[in-house]
Design a protein around this motif. Structure first.
Motif, short mmCIF file in Angstrom:
data_model
loop_
_atom_site.label_atom_id
_atom_site.label_comp_id
_atom_site.label_asym_id
_atom_site.label_seq_id
_atom_site.Cartn_x
_atom_site.Cartn_y
_atom_site.Cartn_z
N UNK A 78 -15.61 -45.49 -27.49
CA UNK A 78 -16.76 -44.79 -28.07
C UNK A 78 -16.72 -44.86 -29.59
N UNK A 79 -15.57 -44.59 -30.17
CA UNK A 79 -15.45 -44.63 -31.64
C UNK A 79 -15.62 -46.05 -32.17
N UNK A 80 -15.14 -47.05 -31.42
CA UNK A 80 -15.24 -48.44 -31.88
C UNK A 80 -16.66 -48.96 -31.84
N UNK A 81 -17.54 -48.29 -31.10
CA UNK A 81 -18.93 -48.75 -31.02
C UNK A 81 -19.76 -48.37 -32.25
N UNK A 82 -19.25 -47.51 -33.09
CA UNK A 82 -19.97 -47.09 -34.30
C UNK A 82 -19.84 -48.17 -35.37
N UNK A 83 -20.91 -48.52 -36.06
CA UNK A 83 -20.82 -49.53 -37.13
C UNK A 83 -20.19 -48.94 -38.41
N UNK A 115 -9.50 -42.06 -32.58
CA UNK A 115 -10.68 -42.38 -33.40
C UNK A 115 -10.25 -43.19 -34.61
N UNK A 116 -9.17 -42.77 -35.25
CA UNK A 116 -8.68 -43.51 -36.42
C UNK A 116 -8.34 -44.95 -36.05
N UNK A 117 -7.65 -45.16 -34.93
CA UNK A 117 -7.29 -46.51 -34.50
C UNK A 117 -8.55 -47.36 -34.28
N UNK A 118 -9.57 -46.75 -33.68
CA UNK A 118 -10.81 -47.50 -33.43
C UNK A 118 -11.48 -47.90 -34.73
N UNK A 119 -11.46 -47.00 -35.70
CA UNK A 119 -12.11 -47.29 -36.99
C UNK A 119 -11.40 -48.45 -37.69
#
Length: 412
Positions: A78-83, A115-119
């Motif tokens: 979910x977090x990785x889908x954010x641009x 979330x941090x990892x995804x960012x």
């Protein structure tokens, strides 16, 4: 016409309508109350006005989206889908603050880590390198809220929460948050045009917030905001805030009404004195040692008595029976002709022990504690209720003031 963006201002439970009214005054549009805050539309300059001037909002968030997220992998996806490349650069520092509600996860730090990892992974994939994490003073503050299986992600325009005004240098036990104190003052219809007395002032938060209202001082005047460092709009935000801060300083006024605080605890008075000094309100607020059950005579010109009494047996009064006796004595002391009284209390025994029936009430929360704000009309000279006149009363009789240290005085 400047583009308006959708924002969400968070607030203490029970203060959402007060925040909605405040946001309307500050120029926000399409205001809608929600649990825990208020949704609204604002241009950049209107949003900055909210950051600078809101007394009640705790955060001002720019929502990026809400996503269904199951398990650790669902959080990451979910977090990785954010641009994120639209909001960060490799030179931008960031941090993630996570909160949970009814979630399968039990540790907010784990959610923040995913979330941090995804960012950082998305930034590395899209732009070739990753930004650094700075948990103390990030350029961009990411707020993650996981409610059941829904992950909401936002950017915080302010960074550090707005209740941290910067003046609380000496707290006492269980102090009110500054934003909650400001909401209480607004609910009590305090505009800075009448005298204010807190007979149990503690560390002075209600008085200081009242002094800032009377002074017409922007609560965010002496701090910076995270949005000033955002890659996309930071330069424009900084430019606008230079003018807004200058206007705010020019429009402050001299306080025309007295503000008095009493407490019988010497440590509380010392804390209040230091906090008043840090707030630069030493000329406006007078502190004195005093017992709330034996309030010194107040002038007949009237004003507002506002206080937050102890909720439990912190006074050594002998349990709930002792607290009722204490509240009864308060009723004898605080019912002053010409002075309306508002009490913020977290003990249900207060209302029956006090001497009058409230004319207004509001359910509020002080952190996890369910509380009630009770308003009492000003009694007349015969003890009946009347509307209190406004005015600028003189110094109460038989009060020995303890002035907070001035800015140019040496601290002991």
């Amino acid at each position: 016409m400047a583009e308006r963006i959708a924002l969400f201002a968070t607030a203490a439970r029970g203060t959402e309508d007060l925040l909605a009214d405040e946001l309307k005054e500050l120029g926000a549009r399409r205001i809608r109350q929600d649990r825990g805050g208020v949704r609204f539309m604002a241009t950049l300059d209107e949003a900055l006005m909210v950051c600078l001037w809101s007394r009640i909002a705790m955060r001002v968030l720019y929502p990026l989206g809400a996503f269904e997220a199951h398990g650790a992998e669902g959080l990451y996806e979910a977090a990785a889908s954010v641009p994120w490349e639209e909001h960060l650069t490799p030179a931008t520092t960031f941090a993630v603050d996570a909160t949970l509600k009814d979630s399968e996860h039990s540790h907010s730090g784990f959610v923040a880590l995913k979330v941090k990892d995804a960012i950082v992974d998305r930034m590395r994939e899209v732009v070739g390198t990753r930004p650094d994490v700075n948990t103390k003073n990030p350029d961009v503050s990411v707020v993650a809220h996981l409610s059941r299986d829904t992950l909401s992600l936002s950017l915080d325009l302010c960074g550090e929460p707005l209740h941290r005004r910067g003046y609380r240098v000496r707290p006492t036990a269980a102090p009110l948050k500054e934003t909650l104190a400001a909401a209480i003052l607004r609910a009590a219809h305090y505009t800075g045009e009448e005298a204010l007395v807190d007979p149990m002032c503690g560390s002075g938060t209600l008085l200081i917030e009242g002094g800032m209202i009377a002074r017409r001082r922007a609560p965010g005047l002496n701090r910076d905001f995270s949005v000033e460092r955002w890659p996309e709009m930071g330069a424009r935000a900084k430019e606008l805030l230079v003018d807004m801060r200058a206007d705010a300083r020019r429009n402050e006024r001299k306080v025309q009404v007295p503000l008095w605080g009493f407490d019988k605890d010497a440590e509380a008075l010392e804390a209040a004195s230091r906090n008043v000094r840090a707030a630069k309100l030493t000329e406006e607020i007078t502190l004195a040692e005093g017992d709330a059950t034996k309030l010194p005579p107040l002038p007949g010109t009237g004003g507002l008595i506002l206080t937050n009494p102890p909720y439990g047996d912190r006074l050594g009064t002998g349990g709930q029976k002792g607290m009722k006796s204490f509240y009864y004595k308060l009723g004898e002391s605080l019912r002053v002709p010409g002075w309306r009284t508002w009490v913020f209390i977290g003990n249900p025994a207060f209302e029956s022990a006090f001497h009058a029936r409230p004319s207004a009430r509001r359910d509020l929360w002080n952190g996890p504690i369910a509380c009630t704000l009770l308003g009492y009309r000003a009694p007349d000279a015969r003890g009946g209720d009347s509307e209190a006149p406004l005015g600028a009363p003189r110094q109460p009789d038989d009060v020995t003031p303890v002035r907070p240290q001035h800015e140019d005085e040496e601290q002991g």
